[in-house]
Design a protein around this motif. Structure first.
Motif, mmCIF file in Angstrom:
data_model
loop_
_atom_site.group_PDB
_atom_site.id
_atom_site.type_symbol
_atom_site.label_atom_id
_atom_site.label_comp_id
_atom_site.label_asym_id
_atom_site.label_seq_id
_atom_site.Cartn_x
_atom_site.Cartn_y
_atom_site.Cartn_z
ATOM 1 N N ARG A 75 5.321 -13.920 -16.280
ATOM 2 C CA ARG A 75 4.615 -12.648 -16.501
ATOM 3 C C ARG A 75 3.176 -12.627 -16.008
ATOM 4 N N PHE A 76 2.627 -13.797 -15.658
ATOM 5 C CA PHE A 76 1.234 -13.864 -15.199
ATOM 6 C C PHE A 76 1.151 -14.037 -13.688
ATOM 7 N N CYS A 77 2.323 -14.156 -13.036
ATOM 8 C CA CYS A 77 2.355 -14.603 -11.638
ATOM 9 C C CYS A 77 2.502 -13.430 -10.674
ATOM 10 N N ALA A 78 1.771 -13.496 -9.548
ATOM 11 C CA ALA A 78 1.806 -12.414 -8.559
ATOM 12 C C ALA A 78 3.026 -12.517 -7.632
ATOM 13 N N GLU A 82 10.591 -20.435 -6.283
ATOM 14 C CA GLU A 82 10.985 -21.522 -7.180
ATOM 15 C C GLU A 82 11.795 -22.517 -6.337
ATOM 16 N N PRO A 83 11.218 -23.679 -6.027
ATOM 17 C CA PRO A 83 11.892 -24.618 -5.118
ATOM 18 C C PRO A 83 13.309 -24.986 -5.556
ATOM 19 N N LEU A 84 13.523 -25.145 -6.860
ATOM 20 C CA LEU A 84 14.861 -25.571 -7.296
ATOM 21 C C LEU A 84 15.866 -24.409 -7.284
ATOM 22 N N LEU A 122 6.889 -31.612 -6.220
ATOM 23 C CA LEU A 122 7.726 -30.418 -6.360
ATOM 24 C C LEU A 122 7.443 -29.802 -7.730
ATOM 25 N N SER A 123 7.049 -28.537 -7.715
ATOM 26 C CA SER A 123 6.709 -27.861 -8.972
ATOM 27 C C SER A 123 7.812 -26.874 -9.343
ATOM 28 N N THR A 124 8.288 -26.973 -10.586
ATOM 29 C CA THR A 124 9.382 -26.096 -11.013
ATOM 30 C C THR A 124 9.103 -25.508 -12.392
ATOM 31 N N CYS A 125 9.662 -24.306 -12.611
ATOM 32 C CA CYS A 125 9.536 -23.703 -13.939
ATOM 33 C C CYS A 125 10.548 -24.330 -14.894
ATOM 34 N N ILE A 133 6.198 -29.906 -13.858
ATOM 35 C CA ILE A 133 6.890 -28.900 -14.655
ATOM 36 C C ILE A 133 5.887 -27.844 -15.109
ATOM 37 N N SER A 134 6.192 -26.582 -14.797
ATOM 38 C CA SER A 134 5.335 -25.487 -15.277
ATOM 39 C C SER A 134 5.738 -25.202 -16.713
ATOM 40 N N LEU A 135 5.011 -25.799 -17.630
ATOM 41 C CA LEU A 135 5.377 -25.688 -19.043
ATOM 42 C C LEU A 135 4.680 -24.490 -19.683
ATOM 43 N N HIS A 136 3.379 -24.480 -19.628
ATOM 44 C CA HIS A 136 2.538 -23.342 -20.037
ATOM 45 C C HIS A 136 2.548 -22.999 -21.524
ATOM 46 N N ALA A 137 3.473 -23.577 -22.284
ATOM 47 C CA ALA A 137 3.503 -23.287 -23.728
ATOM 48 C C ALA A 137 4.137 -24.472 -24.433
ATOM 49 N N PRO A 155 -6.863 -23.003 -15.189
ATOM 50 C CA PRO A 155 -7.445 -21.747 -15.666
ATOM 51 C C PRO A 155 -6.723 -20.575 -14.982
ATOM 52 N N LEU A 156 -6.201 -19.641 -15.762
ATOM 53 C CA LEU A 156 -5.440 -18.525 -15.185
ATOM 54 C C LEU A 156 -6.259 -17.802 -14.118
ATOM 55 N N ASN A 157 -5.587 -17.500 -13.009
ATOM 56 C CA ASN A 157 -6.138 -16.592 -12.018
ATOM 57 C C ASN A 157 -5.607 -15.222 -12.371
ATOM 58 N N ALA A 158 -6.385 -14.440 -13.076
ATOM 59 C CA ALA A 158 -5.846 -13.168 -13.574
ATOM 60 C C ALA A 158 -5.430 -12.276 -12.404
ATOM 61 N N VAL A 159 -4.231 -11.711 -12.503
ATOM 62 C CA VAL A 159 -3.684 -10.856 -11.450
ATOM 63 C C VAL A 159 -3.592 -9.442 -12.022
ATOM 64 N N GLU A 160 -4.102 -8.497 -11.273
ATOM 65 C CA GLU A 160 -4.097 -7.122 -11.777
ATOM 66 C C GLU A 160 -2.681 -6.677 -12.119
ATOM 67 N N ALA A 162 -7.123 -16.928 -4.383
ATOM 68 C CA ALA A 162 -6.501 -18.222 -4.655
ATOM 69 C C ALA A 162 -5.131 -18.114 -5.327
ATOM 70 N N ALA A 163 -4.957 -17.137 -6.203
ATOM 71 C CA ALA A 163 -3.683 -17.072 -6.935
ATOM 72 C C ALA A 163 -2.547 -16.779 -5.964
ATOM 73 N N CYS A 164 -1.507 -17.608 -6.019
ATOM 74 C CA CYS A 164 -0.491 -17.486 -4.991
ATOM 75 C C CYS A 164 0.263 -16.180 -5.152
HETATM 76 N N1 SAH Z 1 8.047 -21.724 -9.195
HETATM 77 C C1 SAH Z 1 7.370 -22.971 -9.243
HETATM 78 C C2 SAH Z 1 6.283 -23.153 -8.194
HETATM 79 C C3 SAH Z 1 5.401 -21.990 -7.854
HETATM 80 S S1 SAH Z 1 4.149 -21.508 -8.976
HETATM 81 C C4 SAH Z 1 6.818 -23.221 -10.634
HETATM 82 O O1 SAH Z 1 6.999 -22.381 -11.495
HETATM 83 O O2 SAH Z 1 6.284 -24.291 -10.878
HETATM 84 C C5 SAH Z 1 2.946 -22.784 -8.957
HETATM 85 C C6 SAH Z 1 2.180 -22.916 -10.255
HETATM 86 O O3 SAH Z 1 1.183 -21.884 -10.385
HETATM 87 C C7 SAH Z 1 3.042 -22.799 -11.485
HETATM 88 O O4 SAH Z 1 2.641 -23.724 -12.449
HETATM 89 C C8 SAH Z 1 2.745 -21.383 -11.923
HETATM 90 O O5 SAH Z 1 3.102 -21.169 -13.254
HETATM 91 C C9 SAH Z 1 1.278 -21.276 -11.653
HETATM 92 N N2 SAH Z 1 0.767 -19.906 -11.572
HETATM 93 C C10 SAH Z 1 1.412 -18.807 -11.138
HETATM 94 N N3 SAH Z 1 0.616 -17.731 -11.218
HETATM 95 C C11 SAH Z 1 -0.559 -18.169 -11.688
HETATM 96 C C12 SAH Z 1 -1.796 -17.530 -11.979
HETATM 97 N N4 SAH Z 1 -1.947 -16.220 -11.809
HETATM 98 N N5 SAH Z 1 -2.801 -18.293 -12.445
HETATM 99 C C13 SAH Z 1 -2.656 -19.622 -12.625
HETATM 100 N N6 SAH Z 1 -1.529 -20.274 -12.360
HETATM 101 C C14 SAH Z 1 -0.479 -19.562 -11.905
#
Ligand code: SAH
Length: 345
Positions: free
Chosen positions: A116-119, A159-161, A189-192, A212-216, A287-292, A330-332
């Motif tokens: 939900r935070f990702c662009a 998502e690479p996997l 390799l980064s995966t959710c 691993i993108s854990l985040h919580a 640190p979150l890169n806030a996305v509009e 910067a935010a992907c």
């Molecule tokens: N799908 C893979 C790889 C791509 S995302 C994954 O989930 O790991 C790369 C990393 O950036 C992940 O940890 C993702 O959660 C994080 N990310 C995505 N949007 C972000 C944002 N706006 N600010 C900070 N991190 C973010």
């Protein structure tokens, strides 16, 4: 047209044999593609003109082409918008560190994970990238910068996997000695957290670093941030991580994007410590890169520092992600979203 850039070395050998060519011609062709990184058959000067013409008629060298570039004035980080042969666009980033140059590549055009935070996930998944398209992001960056890449991070768009076969083939080809020969230890390799795929990856006997993108630190919160948490519990992910460390001997990285008031309290830090106890791992606080239009704002600096201290006190390896290129998008996924069909320079 045949996509020869995605062919493994044995596949290319078989293909050339099928064309009635001697085995060493496949060696030459593979080296042009994956070591000398040429972009046209005409540059393959040790192949006969006749063979080059045949290859031109049957095969494509299409990959990724830089259409826009942003260079950070702060640290030289470069972000590239790359165009693929069907006009789809993805992002790749080049970062300089003391130990060498890293490239972060995309594995899909778009993404269907829906964090939900990702662009990157905004328009959903358009398609998987071919192995050649993932490789060519690294190759194109070497061509443009003129510098050698020593580290590769599968952490761009996608998502690479969820593009498993092409990604595994990419890892084998870029680490192979007939190619750029980048050590698998220098590939992350980064995966959710697609759990079945983590077990598949263990069976591949690769030695890449898993992130691993854990985040919580608990399922309820993770479900609010990442829809994929409805499919897999943290417990299942942790089991797979323990298996990964056991089989590969590699330390796991946990990414933890810090969102103000969501996942950044001392209690969350304590929960995270309990979760990771006894596992050879490292936590990377982002640190979150806030996305509009997407979830959340960035945690306050003091909260991130406090979170880090609590983890460190509990003997959990932790770093705050060094922010590279903070003056560029910067935010992907952001660059791609801005440029949907738009003009580029
Ligand atoms: N799908 C893979 C790889 C791509 S995302 C994954 O989930 O790991 C790369 C990393 O950036 C992940 O940890 C993702 O959660 C994080 N990310 C995505 N949007 C972000 C944002 N706006 N600010 C900070 N991190 C973010």
């Amino acid at each position: 047209m045949i996509d020869i850039k995605s062919m493994t070395y044995p596949q290319l050998k078989a293909f050339m044999e099928g064309m009635g060519e001697k085995a060493f011609r496949a060696d030459q062709l593979y080296a042009w593609l994956h070591q000398k990184l040429v972009t046209s058959f005409d540059d393959m000067t040790n192949l006969s003109r006749e063979l080059r013409e045949q290859l031109k008629q049957r095969c494509t060298l299409a990959g990724a082409k830089v259409v826009q570039q942003q260079i950070s004035q702060l640290d030289g980080t470069r972000k590239f918008l790359m165009e693929l042969s069907d006009g789809q666009r993805v992002e790749s980033v080049w970062m300089q560190y003391k130990h060498g140059n890293s490239v972060c590549v995309s594995s899909q055009a778009g993404c269907r994970m829906g964090c939900r935070f990702c662009a990157s996930t905004v328009g959903g998944l358009v398609r998987n990238l071919t192995t050649g398209e993932i490789l060519d992001q690294v190759y194109e960056i070497q061509r443009v910068t003129g510098e050698r890449v020593s580290n590769v991070i599968l952490m761009g768009i996608g998502e690479p996997l969820d593009n498993y076969d092409n990604v595994v083939r990419f890892i084998r080809m870029i680490s192979g000695e007939e190619g750029l020969h980048i050590s698998q230890r220098n590939i992350t390799l980064s995966t959710c957290g697609l759990v079945e795929r983590i077990y598949d990856l263990i069976r591949e006997k690769l030695t890449v670093t898993l992130a691993i993108s854990l985040h919580a630190p608990n399922d309820a919160l993770r479900r609010r941030m990442m829809p994929v948490a409805e499919r897999y519990s943290i417990e299942e992910i942790m089991k797979a991580c323990h298996a990964y460390v056991e089989q590969t001997g590699r330390r796991i990285t946990f990414e933890y994007t810090m969102v103000e008031g969501q996942n950044d309290t001392p209690e969350h830090a304590r929960q995270l410590c309990r979760l990771l106890r006894g596992l050879n791992c490292h936590v990377n606080l982002i640190p979150l890169n806030a996305v509009e239009g997407r979830l959340g704002t960035r945690s306050k600096g003091a909260d991130i520092e406090g979170f880090k201290l609590l983890l460190a006190k509990n003997h959990t390896n932790v770093t705050i992600r060094r922010e590279l290129g903070s003056d560029i998008d910067a935010a992907c996924g952001q660059l791609r979203n801005q440029n949907k069909g738009g003009e580029t320079t």
